[in-house]
Scaffold this motif. Structure first.
Motif, PDB file in Angstrom:
ATOM      1  N   MET A   1       0.861  -1.175   0.000  1.00  0.00           N
ATOM      2  CA  MET A   1       0.000   0.000   0.000  1.00  0.00           C
ATOM      3  C   MET A   1       0.901   1.229   0.000  1.00  0.00           C
ATOM      4  O   MET A   1       1.809   1.335   0.826  1.00  0.00           O
ATOM      5  CB  MET A   1      -0.890  -0.035   1.244  1.00  0.00           C
ATOM      6  N   ASN A   2       0.656   2.113  -0.919  1.00  0.00           N
ATOM      7  CA  ASN A   2       1.417   3.353  -0.998  1.00  0.00           C
ATOM      8  C   ASN A   2       0.684   4.416  -0.176  1.00  0.00           C
ATOM      9  O   ASN A   2      -0.450   4.761  -0.487  1.00  0.00           O
ATOM     10  CB  ASN A   2       1.555   3.789  -2.463  1.00  0.00           C
ATOM     11  N   ILE A   3       1.328   4.924   0.861  1.00  0.00           N
ATOM     12  CA  ILE A   3       0.715   5.923   1.727  1.00  0.00           C
ATOM     13  C   ILE A   3       1.198   7.306   1.298  1.00  0.00           C
ATOM     14  O   ILE A   3       2.395   7.583   1.287  1.00  0.00           O
ATOM     15  CB  ILE A   3       1.054   5.672   3.216  1.00  0.00           C
ATOM     16  N   ILE A   4       0.235   8.153   0.951  1.00  0.00           N
ATOM     17  CA  ILE A   4       0.535   9.503   0.484  1.00  0.00           C
ATOM     18  C   ILE A   4       0.488  10.465   1.677  1.00  0.00           C
ATOM     19  O   ILE A   4      -0.452  10.411   2.471  1.00  0.00           O
ATOM     20  CB  ILE A   4      -0.494   9.948  -0.581  1.00  0.00           C
ATOM     21  N   ALA A   5       1.479  11.294   1.773  1.00  0.00           N
ATOM     22  CA  ALA A   5       1.577  12.367   2.776  1.00  0.00           C
ATOM     23  C   ALA A   5       2.378  11.962   4.010  1.00  0.00           C
ATOM     24  O   ALA A   5       2.021  12.292   5.127  1.00  0.00           O
ATOM     25  CB  ALA A   5       0.208  12.923   3.164  1.00  0.00           C
ATOM     26  N   VAL A  69      -7.292   7.958   7.211  1.00  0.00           N
ATOM     27  CA  VAL A  69      -6.706   7.674   5.913  1.00  0.00           C
ATOM     28  C   VAL A  69      -7.837   7.273   4.962  1.00  0.00           C
ATOM     29  O   VAL A  69      -8.669   6.442   5.302  1.00  0.00           O
ATOM     30  CB  VAL A  69      -5.659   6.542   6.000  1.00  0.00           C
ATOM     31  N   LYS A  70      -7.841   7.887   3.781  1.00  0.00           N
ATOM     32  CA  LYS A  70      -8.792   7.522   2.734  1.00  0.00           C
ATOM     33  C   LYS A  70      -8.091   6.536   1.809  1.00  0.00           C
ATOM     34  O   LYS A  70      -7.011   6.828   1.291  1.00  0.00           O
ATOM     35  CB  LYS A  70      -9.248   8.747   1.951  1.00  0.00           C
ATOM     36  N   PHE A  71      -8.701   5.381   1.597  1.00  0.00           N
ATOM     37  CA  PHE A  71      -8.076   4.325   0.817  1.00  0.00           C
ATOM     38  C   PHE A  71      -8.681   4.191  -0.572  1.00  0.00           C
ATOM     39  O   PHE A  71      -9.889   4.287  -0.753  1.00  0.00           O
ATOM     40  CB  PHE A  71      -8.193   2.982   1.549  1.00  0.00           C
ATOM     41  N   ASP A  72      -7.794   3.964  -1.519  1.00  0.00           N
ATOM     42  CA  ASP A  72      -8.167   3.567  -2.872  1.00  0.00           C
ATOM     43  C   ASP A  72      -7.625   2.142  -3.012  1.00  0.00           C
ATOM     44  O   ASP A  72      -6.441   1.943  -3.297  1.00  0.00           O
ATOM     45  CB  ASP A  72      -7.539   4.510  -3.899  1.00  0.00           C
ATOM     46  N   GLN A  76      -4.232   0.673  -4.604  1.00  0.00           N
ATOM     47  CA  GLN A  76      -3.378   0.400  -3.454  1.00  0.00           C
ATOM     48  C   GLN A  76      -2.701   1.664  -2.941  1.00  0.00           C
ATOM     49  O   GLN A  76      -1.488   1.724  -2.740  1.00  0.00           O
ATOM     50  CB  GLN A  76      -2.343  -0.686  -3.773  1.00  0.00           C
ATOM     51  N   LYS A  77      -3.525   2.694  -2.717  1.00  0.00           N
ATOM     52  CA  LYS A  77      -3.037   3.956  -2.166  1.00  0.00           C
ATOM     53  C   LYS A  77      -3.874   4.342  -0.960  1.00  0.00           C
ATOM     54  O   LYS A  77      -5.081   4.122  -0.921  1.00  0.00           O
ATOM     55  CB  LYS A  77      -3.110   5.072  -3.204  1.00  0.00           C
ATOM     56  N   GLY A  78      -3.203   4.938  -0.006  1.00  0.00           N
ATOM     57  CA  GLY A  78      -3.864   5.497   1.161  1.00  0.00           C
ATOM     58  C   GLY A  78      -3.470   6.957   1.292  1.00  0.00           C
ATOM     59  O   GLY A  78      -2.279   7.290   1.214  1.00  0.00           O
ATOM     60  N   PHE A  79      -4.444   7.820   1.441  1.00  0.00           N
ATOM     61  CA  PHE A  79      -4.207   9.256   1.515  1.00  0.00           C
ATOM     62  C   PHE A  79      -4.475   9.742   2.936  1.00  0.00           C
ATOM     63  O   PHE A  79      -5.604   9.645   3.413  1.00  0.00           O
ATOM     64  CB  PHE A  79      -5.128   9.999   0.536  1.00  0.00           C
ATOM     65  N   VAL A  80      -3.442  10.249   3.590  1.00  0.00           N
ATOM     66  CA  VAL A  80      -3.619  10.781   4.940  1.00  0.00           C
ATOM     67  C   VAL A  80      -4.500  12.027   4.827  1.00  0.00           C
ATOM     68  O   VAL A  80      -4.164  12.979   4.135  1.00  0.00           O
ATOM     69  CB  VAL A  80      -2.264  11.130   5.589  1.00  0.00           C
ATOM     70  N   ARG A  81      -5.636  11.992   5.501  1.00  0.00           N
ATOM     71  CA  ARG A  81      -6.595  13.094   5.444  1.00  0.00           C
ATOM     72  C   ARG A  81      -6.576  13.936   6.722  1.00  0.00           C
ATOM     73  O   ARG A  81      -6.945  15.097   6.708  1.00  0.00           O
ATOM     74  CB  ARG A  81      -8.010  12.566   5.201  1.00  0.00           C
ATOM     75  N   PHE A  82      -6.157  13.305   7.839  1.00  0.00           N
ATOM     76  CA  PHE A  82      -6.162  14.013   9.125  1.00  0.00           C
ATOM     77  C   PHE A  82      -5.265  13.263  10.091  1.00  0.00           C
ATOM     78  O   PHE A  82      -5.244  12.037  10.124  1.00  0.00           O
ATOM     79  CB  PHE A  82      -7.590  14.062   9.686  1.00  0.00           C
ATOM     80  N   ILE A  83      -4.540  14.014  10.895  1.00  0.00           N
ATOM     81  CA  ILE A  83      -3.845  13.479  12.067  1.00  0.00           C
ATOM     82  C   ILE A  83      -3.944  14.554  13.127  1.00  0.00           C
ATOM     83  O   ILE A  83      -3.679  15.729  12.870  1.00  0.00           O
ATOM     84  CB  ILE A  83      -2.372  13.086  11.770  1.00  0.00           C
TER      85      ILE A  83
END
Length: 97
Positions: A1-5, A69-72, A76-83
């Protein structure tokens, strides 16, 4: 999984050093894994919650911090939306952030 951000996570752990070790471990594990759906994530991260719109909320540091994290799954991508802190999390809408 590729995690963006990853930069977003780094900025957070600089401000909250007690989260660094767990965020680094979470990131490293996510990079090694692939997930087909939220149920597979929930199987691995039992305290995580699916909140709709392909978003998963992870508890960091015993629920002191929340990570969304919002997942596609197809790409196979995960986008950090909030921390943020749990208090900050309570002020947002996890389904749309």
């Amino acid at each position: 999984m590729n995690i963006i951000a990853l930069g977003t996570l780094k900025e957070f752990w600089v401000m909250h050093p007690d989260s660094e070790e767990q965020l680094k471990a979470w990131y490293a594990e996510m990079k090694r894994r692939s997930f087909k759906n939220p149920h597979e994530i929930k199987e691995r991260y039992q305290t995580a919650d699916a909140v709709g719109n392909n978003r998963i909320v992870f508890n960091i540091k015993g629920n002191k911090y929340r990570l969304i994290v919002k997942f596609d799954y197809l790409r196979q991508k995960g986008f950090v939306r909030f921390i943020g802190t749990h208090k900050e999390y309570d002020k947002i809408n996890a389904e749309v952030i």
